[in-house]
Motif scaffolding. Structure first.
Motif, PDB file in Angstrom:
ATOM      1  N   ALA A   1      18.826 -19.145 -24.474  1.00  0.00           N
ATOM      2  CA  ALA A   1      20.452 -18.936 -25.690  1.00  0.00           C
ATOM      3  C   ALA A   1      21.604 -18.607 -25.170  1.00  0.00           C
ATOM      4  CB  ALA A   1      19.242 -17.579 -25.729  1.00  0.00           C
ATOM      5  N   ASN A   2      22.012 -19.924 -25.771  1.00  0.00           N
ATOM      6  CA  ASN A   2      24.017 -19.512 -25.796  1.00  0.00           C
ATOM      7  C   ASN A   2      23.845 -18.786 -26.936  1.00  0.00           C
ATOM      8  OD1 ASN A   2      26.405 -21.889 -26.284  1.00  0.00           O
ATOM      9  ND2 ASN A   2      25.559 -21.422 -24.195  1.00  0.00           N
ATOM     10  N   ILE A   3      24.904 -17.357 -26.470  1.00  0.00           N
ATOM     11  CA  ILE A   3      25.503 -16.455 -27.142  1.00  0.00           C
ATOM     12  C   ILE A   3      26.818 -16.006 -26.631  1.00  0.00           C
ATOM     13  CG2 ILE A   3      24.531 -14.114 -27.323  1.00  0.00           C
ATOM     14  CD1 ILE A   3      22.127 -14.283 -26.028  1.00  0.00           C
ATOM     15  N   TRP A   4      27.637 -15.888 -27.956  1.00  0.00           N
ATOM     16  CA  TRP A   4      28.810 -14.869 -27.945  1.00  0.00           C
ATOM     17  C   TRP A   4      28.800 -14.203 -27.229  1.00  0.00           C
ATOM     18  CZ3 TRP A   4      33.485 -17.370 -27.684  1.00  0.00           C
ATOM     19  CH2 TRP A   4      34.746 -16.290 -27.807  1.00  0.00           C
ATOM     20  N   VAL A   5      29.647 -13.997 -26.466  1.00  0.00           N
ATOM     21  CA  VAL A   5      29.979 -12.162 -26.275  1.00  0.00           C
ATOM     22  C   VAL A   5      31.369 -11.845 -26.308  1.00  0.00           C
ATOM     23  CG1 VAL A   5      29.755 -10.711 -23.580  1.00  0.00           C
ATOM     24  CG2 VAL A   5      27.984 -12.728 -24.347  1.00  0.00           C
ATOM     25  N   PRO A   6      32.014 -10.787 -27.172  1.00  0.00           N
ATOM     26  CA  PRO A   6      32.703 -10.687 -26.994  1.00  0.00           C
ATOM     27  C   PRO A   6      33.598 -10.296 -26.096  1.00  0.00           C
ATOM     28  CG  PRO A   6      31.496  -9.401 -28.566  1.00  0.00           C
ATOM     29  CD  PRO A   6      30.818 -10.276 -26.987  1.00  0.00           C
ATOM     30  N   GLY A   7      34.522 -11.342 -25.744  1.00  0.00           N
ATOM     31  CA  GLY A   7      35.222 -10.837 -24.364  1.00  0.00           C
ATOM     32  C   GLY A   7      35.189 -11.586 -22.924  1.00  0.00           C
ATOM     33  N   GLN A   8      33.834 -11.934 -23.421  1.00  0.00           N
ATOM     34  CA  GLN A   8      33.605 -13.162 -22.390  1.00  0.00           C
ATOM     35  C   GLN A   8      33.408 -14.808 -22.687  1.00  0.00           C
ATOM     36  OE1 GLN A   8      30.620 -11.599 -19.595  1.00  0.00           O
ATOM     37  NE2 GLN A   8      30.412  -9.289 -20.733  1.00  0.00           N
ATOM     38  N   GLY A   9      33.404 -14.799 -24.021  1.00  0.00           N
ATOM     39  CA  GLY A   9      32.456 -16.248 -24.702  1.00  0.00           C
ATOM     40  C   GLY A   9      31.424 -16.499 -24.549  1.00  0.00           C
ATOM     41  N   ARG A  10      30.979 -17.636 -24.284  1.00  0.00           N
ATOM     42  CA  ARG A  10      29.589 -18.206 -24.755  1.00  0.00           C
ATOM     43  C   ARG A  10      29.262 -17.957 -23.034  1.00  0.00           C
ATOM     44  NH1 ARG A  10      27.595 -19.570 -28.954  1.00  0.00           N
ATOM     45  NH2 ARG A  10      29.142 -20.449 -30.459  1.00  0.00           N
ATOM     46  N   MET A  11      27.819 -17.352 -22.927  1.00  0.00           N
ATOM     47  CA  MET A  11      27.027 -16.988 -22.054  1.00  0.00           C
ATOM     48  C   MET A  11      25.638 -17.868 -22.386  1.00  0.00           C
ATOM     49  SD  MET A  11      29.499 -15.186 -19.947  1.00  0.00           S
ATOM     50  CE  MET A  11      28.201 -14.215 -19.046  1.00  0.00           C
ATOM     51  N   ASN A  12      24.865 -17.826 -21.393  1.00  0.00           N
ATOM     52  CA  ASN A  12      24.042 -18.890 -21.514  1.00  0.00           C
ATOM     53  C   ASN A  12      22.541 -17.422 -19.971  1.00  0.00           C
ATOM     54  OD1 ASN A  12      23.606 -21.599 -21.662  1.00  0.00           O
ATOM     55  ND2 ASN A  12      25.010 -21.417 -20.346  1.00  0.00           N
ATOM     56  N   TYR A  13      21.906 -17.463 -21.532  1.00  0.00           N
ATOM     57  CA  TYR A  13      20.530 -16.425 -21.122  1.00  0.00           C
ATOM     58  C   TYR A  13      19.436 -17.633 -21.073  1.00  0.00           C
ATOM     59  CZ  TYR A  13      24.016 -12.664 -21.770  1.00  0.00           C
ATOM     60  OH  TYR A  13      24.653 -12.197 -21.914  1.00  0.00           O
ATOM     61  N   TRP A  14      18.668 -17.036 -19.619  1.00  0.00           N
ATOM     62  CA  TRP A  14      17.444 -17.830 -19.298  1.00  0.00           C
ATOM     63  C   TRP A  14      15.860 -16.790 -19.698  1.00  0.00           C
ATOM     64  CZ3 TRP A  14      18.620 -23.413 -19.844  1.00  0.00           C
ATOM     65  CH2 TRP A  14      19.463 -23.103 -19.079  1.00  0.00           C
ATOM     66  N   GLY A  15      14.999 -17.957 -19.611  1.00  0.00           N
ATOM     67  CA  GLY A  15      13.824 -16.959 -18.831  1.00  0.00           C
ATOM     68  C   GLY A  15      13.260 -16.767 -18.413  1.00  0.00           C
ATOM     69  N   LYS A  16      12.035 -16.626 -17.705  1.00  0.00           N
ATOM     70  CA  LYS A  16      11.593 -16.916 -15.940  1.00  0.00           C
ATOM     71  C   LYS A  16      11.280 -18.148 -16.054  1.00  0.00           C
ATOM     72  CE  LYS A  16      10.947 -11.296 -15.158  1.00  0.00           C
ATOM     73  NZ  LYS A  16      10.220 -10.825 -14.940  1.00  0.00           N
ATOM     74  N   GLY A  17      10.719 -18.596 -16.675  1.00  0.00           N
ATOM     75  CA  GLY A  17      10.380 -20.319 -17.392  1.00  0.00           C
ATOM     76  C   GLY A  17       9.114 -19.821 -16.793  1.00  0.00           C
ATOM     77  N   ILE A  18       8.587 -21.038 -17.292  1.00  0.00           N
ATOM     78  CA  ILE A  18       6.427 -21.754 -17.006  1.00  0.00           C
ATOM     79  C   ILE A  18       6.450 -22.733 -16.787  1.00  0.00           C
ATOM     80  CG2 ILE A  18       6.243 -22.296 -19.625  1.00  0.00           C
ATOM     81  CD1 ILE A  18       4.442 -20.298 -20.012  1.00  0.00           C
ATOM     82  N   LEU A  19       5.263 -23.332 -15.832  1.00  0.00           N
ATOM     83  CA  LEU A  19       5.061 -24.440 -15.402  1.00  0.00           C
ATOM     84  C   LEU A  19       4.124 -25.334 -16.209  1.00  0.00           C
ATOM     85  CD1 LEU A  19       4.760 -26.056 -12.886  1.00  0.00           C
ATOM     86  CD2 LEU A  19       3.272 -25.183 -12.550  1.00  0.00           C
ATOM     87  N   VAL A  20       4.025 -26.483 -16.735  1.00  0.00           N
ATOM     88  CA  VAL A  20       3.939 -27.388 -17.513  1.00  0.00           C
ATOM     89  C   VAL A  20       3.356 -28.634 -16.379  1.00  0.00           C
ATOM     90  CG1 VAL A  20       3.996 -29.028 -18.780  1.00  0.00           C
ATOM     91  CG2 VAL A  20       4.867 -26.657 -19.885  1.00  0.00           C
ATOM     92  N   THR A  21       2.487 -28.460 -16.048  1.00  0.00           N
ATOM     93  CA  THR A  21       1.603 -30.095 -15.132  1.00  0.00           C
ATOM     94  C   THR A  21       0.939 -30.698 -16.005  1.00  0.00           C
ATOM     95  OG1 THR A  21       1.438 -28.212 -13.149  1.00  0.00           O
ATOM     96  CG2 THR A  21       1.065 -30.536 -13.100  1.00  0.00           C
ATOM     97  N   VAL A  22       1.128 -32.031 -15.895  1.00  0.00           N
ATOM     98  CA  VAL A  22       0.909 -33.280 -16.865  1.00  0.00           C
ATOM     99  C   VAL A  22      -0.098 -34.132 -16.082  1.00  0.00           C
ATOM    100  CG1 VAL A  22       1.310 -34.627 -18.496  1.00  0.00           C
ATOM    101  CG2 VAL A  22       2.894 -33.255 -18.496  1.00  0.00           C
ATOM    102  N   SER A  23      -1.203 -33.929 -15.608  1.00  0.00           N
ATOM    103  CA  SER A  23      -1.614 -34.775 -14.742  1.00  0.00           C
ATOM    104  C   SER A  23      -3.348 -34.681 -15.016  1.00  0.00           C
ATOM    105  CB  SER A  23      -2.334 -33.844 -13.290  1.00  0.00           C
ATOM    106  OG  SER A  23      -2.733 -34.481 -12.116  1.00  0.00           O
ATOM    107  N   SER A  24      -3.856 -36.115 -13.925  1.00  0.00           N
ATOM    108  CA  SER A  24      -5.241 -36.462 -14.816  1.00  0.00           C
ATOM    109  C   SER A  24      -5.913 -36.184 -13.913  1.00  0.00           C
ATOM    110  CB  SER A  24      -5.756 -37.967 -14.630  1.00  0.00           C
ATOM    111  OG  SER A  24      -5.274 -38.736 -13.580  1.00  0.00           O
TER     112      SER A  24
END
Length: 120
Positions: A97-120
């Motif tokens: 999420a690219n969020i406008w924070v007053p006084g700080q400008g645009r800030m990036n926030y991240w989730g914890k991440g999730i693994l995707v594996t493509v394999s046979s």
């Protein structure tokens, strides 16, 4: 506080499909640029796709025509539908999420991440 919670990852065979969801809270979701990024060990995190507040979508060349990003502002959720998946799509996928924070400008926030594996 800002929370981004990814779900839907897992193992998929080459050529298969998988969908990711990101439930967001703690900010004005409908007016926020949302995106998906991915990272493999030893490499930098890279853009997969973004969707703006007015539903303009942007994709990395490597996923164009195969992945679709969407958002549901009524559910504060952003999605990534992945089709015709390839082994090189294997990565940890992060919601952003690219969020406008007053006084700080645009800030990036991240989730914890999730693994995707493509394999046979």
């Amino acid at each position: 506080q800002v929370q981004l919670v990814e779900s839907g990852g897992g193992l998929v065979q080459p050529g298969g499909s998988l969908g990711l969801s990101c439930a967001a809270s703690g900010f004005a979701f409908s007016t926020t640029l949302m995106g998906w990024y991915r990272q493999v060990p030893g490499k930098e995190r890279e853009l997969v796709a973004t969707v703006s507040s007015v539903f303009i979508k942007n994709y990395a060349d490597s996923v164009k025509g195969r992945f679709t990003i969407s958002r549901d502002n009524s559910k504060n959720t952003v999605y990534l539908q992945m089709t015709n998946m390839k082994p090189e799509d294997t990565a940890v996928y992060y919601c952003n999420a690219n969020i406008w924070v007053p006084g700080q400008g645009r800030m990036n926030y991240w989730g914890k991440g999730i693994l995707v594996t493509v394999s046979s």
